[in-house]
Design a protein around this motif. Structure first.
Motif, short mmCIF file in Angstrom:
data_model
loop_
_atom_site.label_atom_id
_atom_site.label_comp_id
_atom_site.label_asym_id
_atom_site.label_seq_id
_atom_site.Cartn_x
_atom_site.Cartn_y
_atom_site.Cartn_z
N GLU A 46 -9.56 -9.79 84.23
CA GLU A 46 -8.44 -10.01 84.88
C GLU A 46 -8.03 -9.35 86.26
O GLU A 46 -8.19 -8.00 86.15
N VAL A 47 -7.91 -9.83 87.40
CA VAL A 47 -7.53 -9.06 88.50
C VAL A 47 -6.47 -9.46 89.17
O VAL A 47 -6.19 -10.73 89.35
N PHE A 48 -5.50 -8.48 89.45
CA PHE A 48 -4.16 -8.91 89.91
C PHE A 48 -3.80 -8.03 90.67
O PHE A 48 -4.05 -6.81 90.76
N LEU A 49 -2.81 -8.61 91.60
CA LEU A 49 -2.19 -7.52 92.86
C LEU A 49 -1.28 -6.35 92.20
O LEU A 49 -0.67 -6.67 91.17
N LYS A 50 -1.52 -5.13 92.43
CA LYS A 50 -0.62 -4.28 92.28
C LYS A 50 0.76 -4.47 92.30
O LYS A 50 1.11 -5.15 93.28
N SER A 51 1.68 -3.81 91.82
CA SER A 51 3.03 -4.19 91.84
C SER A 51 3.35 -3.60 92.95
O SER A 51 3.09 -2.49 93.44
N GLY A 52 4.30 -4.28 93.66
CA GLY A 52 4.65 -3.54 95.20
C GLY A 52 3.92 -4.34 96.45
O GLY A 52 4.20 -4.35 97.57
N VAL A 53 2.76 -4.77 95.90
CA VAL A 53 1.98 -5.73 96.99
C VAL A 53 2.42 -7.14 97.04
O VAL A 53 2.63 -7.74 96.25
N LEU A 54 2.92 -7.43 98.07
CA LEU A 54 3.39 -8.80 98.58
C LEU A 54 2.46 -10.03 98.01
O LEU A 54 1.53 -9.80 98.19
N ASP A 55 2.92 -10.92 97.34
CA ASP A 55 2.02 -11.91 97.01
C ASP A 55 2.46 -13.45 97.46
O ASP A 55 3.28 -13.96 96.62
N PRO A 56 2.27 -13.74 98.80
CA PRO A 56 2.57 -15.06 99.30
C PRO A 56 2.36 -16.16 98.57
O PRO A 56 3.13 -17.12 98.40
N GLN A 57 1.35 -16.40 97.67
CA GLN A 57 0.96 -17.52 97.07
C GLN A 57 1.91 -17.50 95.71
O GLN A 57 2.51 -18.57 95.74
N GLY A 58 2.17 -16.49 95.48
CA GLY A 58 3.25 -16.42 94.14
C GLY A 58 4.26 -17.02 94.52
O GLY A 58 5.07 -18.00 93.89
N GLU A 59 4.90 -16.51 95.66
CA GLU A 59 6.18 -16.89 96.16
C GLU A 59 6.33 -18.33 96.55
O GLU A 59 7.09 -18.85 96.42
N THR A 60 5.14 -18.88 96.89
CA THR A 60 5.15 -20.42 97.37
C THR A 60 5.10 -21.03 96.10
O THR A 60 5.92 -22.30 96.29
N ILE A 61 4.55 -20.64 95.11
CA ILE A 61 4.49 -21.44 93.96
C ILE A 61 5.81 -21.44 93.22
O ILE A 61 6.55 -22.24 92.95
N LYS A 62 6.43 -20.18 93.43
CA LYS A 62 7.98 -20.11 92.80
C LYS A 62 9.04 -21.10 93.59
O LYS A 62 9.68 -21.66 93.06
N ARG A 63 9.11 -21.20 94.83
CA ARG A 63 9.66 -21.97 95.73
C ARG A 63 9.49 -23.24 95.22
O ARG A 63 10.35 -24.16 95.12
N ALA A 64 8.20 -23.75 95.06
CA ALA A 64 7.94 -24.99 94.90
C ALA A 64 8.32 -25.30 93.40
O ALA A 64 9.01 -26.54 93.25
N LEU A 65 8.32 -24.52 92.44
CA LEU A 65 8.85 -24.96 91.17
C LEU A 65 10.55 -25.09 91.29
O LEU A 65 10.97 -25.87 90.44
N HIS A 66 11.31 -24.06 91.84
CA HIS A 66 12.67 -24.28 92.22
C HIS A 66 12.73 -25.76 92.85
O HIS A 66 13.84 -26.48 92.43
N THR A 67 12.18 -26.05 93.82
CA THR A 67 12.45 -27.49 94.33
C THR A 67 12.15 -28.49 93.34
O THR A 67 12.73 -29.68 93.29
N LEU A 68 11.20 -28.34 92.47
CA LEU A 68 11.01 -29.41 91.33
C LEU A 68 12.17 -29.22 90.11
O LEU A 68 11.95 -29.99 89.29
N GLY A 69 12.90 -28.13 90.39
CA GLY A 69 14.09 -28.15 89.25
C GLY A 69 13.96 -27.29 88.23
O GLY A 69 14.67 -26.92 87.51
N TYR A 70 12.71 -26.48 88.29
CA TYR A 70 12.50 -25.20 87.50
C TYR A 70 13.11 -23.86 87.86
O TYR A 70 12.49 -23.07 88.07
N GLU A 71 14.40 -24.06 87.72
CA GLU A 71 15.29 -22.69 88.18
C GLU A 71 15.21 -21.45 87.20
O GLU A 71 15.37 -20.50 87.87
N SER A 72 14.75 -21.87 86.11
CA SER A 72 14.56 -20.47 84.99
C SER A 72 13.30 -19.57 85.49
O SER A 72 13.22 -18.53 84.89
N ILE A 73 12.69 -20.29 86.38
CA ILE A 73 11.49 -19.24 86.80
C ILE A 73 11.72 -18.30 87.95
O ILE A 73 12.68 -18.47 89.07
N LYS A 74 11.99 -17.02 87.51
CA LYS A 74 12.38 -15.96 88.40
C LYS A 74 11.21 -15.34 89.30
O LYS A 74 11.58 -14.83 90.24
#
Lengths: 77, 77
Positions: free
Chosen positions: B6-34
């Motif tokens: 598994e390869v993942f971004l270090k904490s502190g490194v911005l993850d625009p893909q992850g941010e976009t997915i989070k926003r999409a999930l909120h739009t779809l009603g999954y507000e519990s995703i932090k």
């Protein structure tokens, strides 16, 4: 709590990225690598009364393409 | 045998893909995703006398960018 969702290509679906990485590794001398397949992993922070249901639903409906991909998930309490 | 890296971004490194997915999930009603962060996972088939050494080396030198990424691996015998 934290959840992890892995999304990977179904077996039988061609994975050109994985093939390319395998060839690159052979070029670098890592001949012992027989196959590489690449997938995606999502680390999710969730605050939910029923995280299992939500995570399963997100994986199935949003993150994976069920035509070509499978997924698995786990919740780290 | 099979290995998984598994390869993942270090904490502190911005993850625009992850941010976009989070926003999409909120739009779809999954507000519990932090928070969502996305990484890569490699499923590797290896035939090697010292698979631990080879897998560690491949992860460190080839698959992860040590400036911004961390990795972890395991071998399923």
């Amino acid at each position: 709590m934290r959840a992890k969702i892995e999304v990977f290509l179904k077996s039988g679906v061609l994975d050109p990225q994985g093939e390319t990485i395998k060839r690159a590794l052979h070029t670098l001398g890592y001949e012992s690598i027989k196959d590489v397949r690449q997938g995606k992993v999502f680390y999710i922070e969730i605050e939910d009364d029923n995280p299992e249901k939500t995570i399963e639903e997100i994986a199935r409906k949003v993150l994976a393409n069920p035509v070509i991909e499978d997924f698995k998930w786990e919740i780290e309490k």
